[in-house]
Design a protein around this motif. Structure first.
Motif, PDB file in Angstrom:
ATOM      1  N   GLU A   1     -33.414  20.190   1.040  1.00 42.97           N
ATOM      2  CA  GLU A   1     -32.925  18.822   1.175  1.00 42.97           C
ATOM      3  C   GLU A   1     -32.913  18.058  -0.144  1.00 42.97           C
ATOM      4  N   ILE A   2     -33.845  18.349  -1.048  1.00 43.52           N
ATOM      5  CA  ILE A   2     -33.771  17.675  -2.353  1.00 43.52           C
ATOM      6  C   ILE A   2     -32.436  18.018  -2.998  1.00 43.52           C
ATOM      7  N   ARG A   3     -32.081  19.259  -2.883  1.00 41.24           N
ATOM      8  CA  ARG A   3     -30.836  19.705  -3.501  1.00 41.24           C
ATOM      9  C   ARG A   3     -29.611  18.968  -2.957  1.00 41.24           C
ATOM     10  N   VAL A   4     -29.471  18.921  -1.658  1.00 39.37           N
ATOM     11  CA  VAL A   4     -28.277  18.251  -1.137  1.00 39.37           C
ATOM     12  C   VAL A   4     -28.331  16.747  -1.383  1.00 39.37           C
ATOM     13  N   ALA A   5     -29.494  16.147  -1.231  1.00 42.45           N
ATOM     14  CA  ALA A   5     -29.597  14.706  -1.506  1.00 42.45           C
ATOM     15  C   ALA A   5     -29.114  14.408  -2.923  1.00 42.45           C
TER      16      ALA A   5
ATOM     17  N   GLN B   1     -27.396  16.386  -4.963  1.00 46.01           N
ATOM     18  CA  GLN B   1     -26.029  16.844  -5.223  1.00 46.01           C
ATOM     19  C   GLN B   1     -25.012  15.814  -4.757  1.00 46.01           C
ATOM     20  N   TYR B   2     -25.193  15.289  -3.560  1.00 44.28           N
ATOM     21  CA  TYR B   2     -24.224  14.305  -3.059  1.00 44.28           C
ATOM     22  C   TYR B   2     -24.334  13.004  -3.858  1.00 44.28           C
ATOM     23  N   PHE B   3     -25.554  12.671  -4.243  1.00 45.38           N
ATOM     24  CA  PHE B   3     -25.789  11.457  -5.034  1.00 45.38           C
ATOM     25  C   PHE B   3     -25.044  11.543  -6.380  1.00 45.38           C
ATOM     26  N   PHE B   4     -25.209  12.644  -7.078  1.00 42.62           N
ATOM     27  CA  PHE B   4     -24.552  12.762  -8.378  1.00 42.62           C
ATOM     28  C   PHE B   4     -23.033  12.921  -8.236  1.00 42.62           C
ATOM     29  N   GLN B   5     -22.596  13.617  -7.198  1.00 39.73           N
ATOM     30  CA  GLN B   5     -21.148  13.682  -6.972  1.00 39.73           C
ATOM     31  C   GLN B   5     -20.586  12.277  -6.709  1.00 39.73           C
ATOM     32  N   ALA B   6     -21.315  11.496  -5.922  1.00 45.03           N
ATOM     33  CA  ALA B   6     -20.854  10.131  -5.626  1.00 45.03           C
ATOM     34  C   ALA B   6     -20.766   9.316  -6.911  1.00 45.03           C
TER      35      ALA B   6
ATOM     36  N   ASP C   1     -17.958   6.827  -1.069  1.00 46.37           N
ATOM     37  CA  ASP C   1     -18.755   6.252   0.021  1.00 46.37           C
ATOM     38  C   ASP C   1     -19.321   7.345   0.930  1.00 46.37           C
ATOM     39  N   LEU C   2     -18.435   8.254   1.287  1.00 44.51           N
ATOM     40  CA  LEU C   2     -18.836   9.356   2.170  1.00 44.51           C
ATOM     41  C   LEU C   2     -20.007  10.121   1.559  1.00 44.51           C
ATOM     42  N   LEU C   3     -19.882  10.429   0.283  1.00 44.79           N
ATOM     43  CA  LEU C   3     -20.932  11.194  -0.387  1.00 44.79           C
ATOM     44  C   LEU C   3     -22.243  10.415  -0.436  1.00 44.79           C
ATOM     45  N   MET C   4     -22.151   9.138  -0.766  1.00 43.84           N
ATOM     46  CA  MET C   4     -23.368   8.351  -0.909  1.00 43.84           C
ATOM     47  C   MET C   4     -24.064   8.162   0.431  1.00 43.84           C
ATOM     48  N   MET C   5     -23.278   7.998   1.480  1.00 42.97           N
ATOM     49  CA  MET C   5     -23.894   7.821   2.806  1.00 42.97           C
ATOM     50  C   MET C   5     -24.655   9.068   3.235  1.00 42.97           C
ATOM     51  N   THR C   6     -24.079  10.214   2.956  1.00 43.50           N
ATOM     52  CA  THR C   6     -24.775  11.429   3.374  1.00 43.50           C
ATOM     53  C   THR C   6     -25.923  11.755   2.420  1.00 43.50           C
ATOM     54  N   ALA C   7     -25.770  11.434   1.155  1.00 46.12           N
ATOM     55  CA  ALA C   7     -26.913  11.564   0.234  1.00 46.12           C
ATOM     56  C   ALA C   7     -28.105  10.791   0.786  1.00 46.12           C
TER      57      ALA C   7
END
Lengths: 275, 275, 275, 275, 275, 275
Positions: free
Chosen positions: C35-39, C41-46, C57-63
């Motif tokens: 979960e650290i990884r996906v959190a 990953q989506y945060f930096f992609q956002a 927005d989509l990325l940050m919400m799921t991060a």
């Protein structure tokens, strides 16, 4: 559980993008003095907090703030990379300023992230989570946190000096301010718990008979030729109030000369070691 | 310049070798709470020390002591590995105790080091030097050192509880004692420099106009549903004497919603991002 | 900006604490499938998202959601460590079950964290942020995300099989469900952007004259003795609709034999290399 | 078993050596988007392949091709380092172009490798094998491979833009072409297995009763102030055909507030935590 | 360019799968003594080879062989994981042997790879490419290679002792044999180049006036209390034939006491350091 | 036990500080060819030494010397950073030389260490202790040490060429000299133990029936198109005197085609793999 607002905790503007400064800023994101570290450190300390639950709350609230710091710093990196060179042109190859920029910026800002922030430090070394210090001992953890915020404020101050951009200076002045508060709030926890004297030695639950007390209060001068540096640590009452400081100079070894004997057959040694 | 005596700083004996405890002891050698870390941390801080040279001396003298700690711990690991299983025999495979030992010990103590210590932690992860914290700021460095010694004493106390071996308990009681002293000597430096209030905020050379002082003294409650944990950090004079603590609850973002616009052609984005 | 609620996203209960399962669960926190990884990953992609801002927005919400997953998993680890052995007693040393637990659990759960979660995987290796994949290319990033969620659901399913604890099974069934959704939402982005055919080849902005198209559509059978595995990749229209798949077997090298000549004097080579 | 031909898979020539470009090329060798990674990833996936053996063959054949890519890229790095500065001369110190080259190139190309390629990325960070993703689940592995090849083609396209050297552009156009094919061949495996719908959710062998299906098909909008980004993921049939997508906004926590209670005596906590 | 045969270089059979031995075998794949290391080390040395091209060929041929070693070892790991426990059942929890296996095996063999090999060592630490030693100096590289093969044969011998499985012993006897050859072939290169005396000191192209020759041939006894260990290194002609060995005991420092003075304003130091 | 003198082992002076050279020098401190590595390698070898205790003494004495090398190199780095730019000024931004310095130097020398040495290499990558090679086999360890000193002397020679500073050249000439001695002293140990022939194959305690001797003395030409490079390794008596070298060309695989069959249900595979 976490939630998000679309706006940044603090405003970010860059007057004149600077890819070299983008590289420097990475230290505040993915460096050991950076925001990923404190966010994750407070988060894991909170998850492991035992004792009065208000410290768990305190830790989690500030962890949450630090996540917001990552976010605006990440935006600052991207803004500093606006317009960065993405192709080598004959002309550029002869322009020393462009060459210096290309040589100095983090190549992965071009090659890997496409002109945005990465979870790496200013050398491009990825942050690794071994730097998340969380021991389950509240005094140790608070000290680790003051240390982290001190390193953070030192870094933010150095970054402030490395830029002339008004927007960046404004953002960094906010970081410097928040680090001021965070240094103090972790120290305030120690004060609330009765102050440093009461917390020492850490952990203060270690039974005294687990400690060779005759070795607990002398400063050991291991130098052959240098006088003992005199100070608070060489005389007077110990900071935990249990004893007096003394000094041992030119110490003699208290142990034996180690000898492991021969190697056992079958351990992959050479014949000379077994024989 | 360094010199060496053949004998250990402190005596090491193991009554009943225990390969599992050898694995645990590795944490005190190659863990982030361990002796390689403090030896190298004080060494690098000493090499970078600026200001009154007595702090350089203090750091180097204790760095030297910590090297001696690595040495006797390394010997303790080897002694705990005496007689460890080095071959799988049919009988052993059916003895649950032997199986538990084989399963539980660090396989590299057999396969890689030939029954001796390695610069790794209790998971077998090698120590890496990113944990050597040395900032050039003496207050930060002293706090980093107290933290390291607190983590070290927590670890030594936990190890003490994990063994019944009298020799190991004796050795650990010495480590616990020295960590007591080292915690205090680094705090004593701060006391000598005028105490914590005078050192705060760290660095205390940051000009005030580099700091957004209106953000320097409030605790930020980022929780949507939890009351602010009240404490020393929410009211009263700030620890640096410059202001009063306050609280900001349910904070509104102060910044903009970030927007990087479209991707530049030639940056390796998809058409949908550029178009 | 981030905010927090005091309660967990999902309820966590442990009927029978199991220190070995605590070690396994670490894979879901600090593993590459965790979960650290996906959190992050989506945060930096956002933070690096360019193009239509709804993907940011989509990325940050799921991060943000993934941060909540770290939180309840961290609590699950701590609950599984309740009552874990923290001291070695003579009796235990002879109880094979206790020995197996002591040998099998992560020693740092005792020695380093004081019975709580750490940002490490099930081998105790700390997560490192090089696994945060964020390229600035939306199709690549979406594929990286589907991959991460697939690895995550594989892991959660394996963990589900490794426990008999009803509370843990319930928590894992929630994780399995959320991974189902997350796999699909990232694929749905690709579908929205016109589907895979339109996205291929990635990046679809690379000019065709940057590509040696004669090498773009053959499967290369590099085996000396194995027939080409026939399949969709060996015949029919290419998936991007630009060409037809073919096969090249037992390929001849197209390049030269490399030869760097002699070493330059002054490069630290041996005489034999320079001479 | 592996074999080798003396010639390179593709010809490599460099018209005008460029030490800075040598540094950039390292990303394609030792970066996470690079050739060591895919070579090793396909190799380990092949060794662990279960099910129809043709996928093992496919993976191994392409692993073998990727080894050849490392080889010609390594030669390209060495050719770009021909004639690089290996000594500091007074004159050079005043020539800004030479200074920019010296400052910009990887110093280890001079100091460590003697003007040849290293298994590191463009920041000089060594590749580490944690990036070899191989799960034993064929759908996850194929997605990981498409991701890797997408990142690879993004990188190759960016490198193409960063050079004016005809030889380098030619070599990179070959890499771009092969990445096109490799992206498609891994997607073609999924198509052969019945297409994505049939593969979802991954793993598709997880029994439905291991999944909290009521949580499997809603998009979670964790934002406090941002509307849900509408798209394929918020309505319509789920991509696996099992359900319909819905949205949950401003979610309430479903779990408890965590509380670990007091610390156990003997765990190295402070008195305040135990008391 | 590389090619592949479908069959393994050497046959692999496992009579009685052993998940614990699978963990041990990982050291021979992803350990610093393992096959990934030598494969990549010889490969990168070959790519950087300058001077007589036959050494490049030699290196590349053996690099290719080592890739084949990874392959059969990877298969051996998977075979040892056949039938490993993948679910926790009530009964098993009370069977100490099953518990010891579950506690002792690498959990990622279950959780991450799905019962197959990973590029990690026996502690689960991923191999990292910083261990690929390739200096551009042929004598250094040959010595690095003999060292690697010596470590490899030590490891293979230790593994041989840790198993009773006839198939595994047979496979390891092949590895032991090939390591014998590889040790000798790298030493034979040094012999061909004129023997060690001619190669010393390495690099033998360093001009003599770059060397403080008065410090080149004494053994430095840095001990305060231990006599010099007498041996070939304390007397007689030096191995390079240039001088005679001597001894310096209880050495005096030849340098100054370091002093960096005060810290510069603006470097983030404390006032006490600047003042 | 360790002791310290206040003065450096060797004098350090810098005529003209050079921040870029400070970055290069870091390779000699924290690189794999550097002094931390050899100090720690000899230290851990000493702690694990079995057999004649004089080798333990020899190792510990030289470990101690290497610590002193770290110390004077650390001072050299700090002296080279004297006067380095710590703030960005408008004027500087247009001076290509200053830009090249800012772009070329390690930013952490400004941001993290405050103008002093760090335990990192010239890319800023921290040293990690996995490079401490200590096997418990004396011949392997001696070879590892000769290798390390060879890499060290190659590095020192390259650094010597990269500077025009008389003080730096003098210091490096001392390092070059000591590396000369250290190369020879480790080789002299092998000579004392009877020479290389007697030590081979390493380990020389592996019973001959653990070795598939029919595979121990042939060079394997794995190339499809390149003739065997003839040399000492293709004919004549083997270096251990046990056999004759031969050659095997275009080798046939000796093993089977690997086949792991179907995946077990419950292992997280796809249906297609289980079915």
């Amino acid at each position: 559980m976490f939630h998000h607002s679309a706006k940044l905790q603090y405003k970010v503007s860059v007057d004149k993008p600077d890819p070299l400064f983008a590289k420097y800023l990475q230290q505040a994101i993915g460096g050991i003095e950076g925001e990923i570290r404190v966010a994750m450190q407070y988060f894991f300390q909170a998850m492991g907090a035992r004792g009065d639950s208000k410290y768990r709350d305190l830790l989690m609230m500030t962890a949450t703030e630090e996540l917001s710091h990552i976010e605006f710093l990440g935006h600052a990196v991207a803004l500093n990379l606006e317009g960065a060179p993405i192709s080598e042109q004959e002309k550029a190859a002869e322009d020393p300023i462009v060459n210096a920029i290309l040589g100095g910026m983090n190549p992965r800002h071009i090659l890997s992230s496409g002109l945005s922030a990465m979870p790496v430090n200013s050398n491009g070394v990825p942050f690794d989570m071994s730097h998340v210090y969380a021991t389950g001992n509240i005094a140790t953890d608070m000290l680790a946190n003051v240390t982290a915020e001190s390193g953070g404020r030192v870094l933010a101050s150095r970054l402030y000096n490395m830029t002339d951009d008004a927007g960046m200076k404004d953002m960094l002045s906010f970081l410097i301010a928040r680090d001021t508060m965070h240094q103090q709030q972790w120290l305030a926890v120690i004060e609330e718990l009765g102050g440093m004297e009461k917390q020492l030695p850490i952990p203060n639950t270690t039974p005294e008979d687990h400690e060779a007390l005759e070795h607990s209060y002398y400063f050991l001068n291991t130098s052959l030729d240098e006088p003992t540096p005199e100070g608070r640590w060489t005389e007077g009452k110990s900071l935990d109030g249990r004893s007096e400081f003394t000094v041992v100079e030119k110490p003699e070894p208290l142990g034996q000369k180690p000898d492991l004997g021969k190697a056992r057959p079958g351990t992959g040694a050479q014949k000379a070691q077994v024989g």
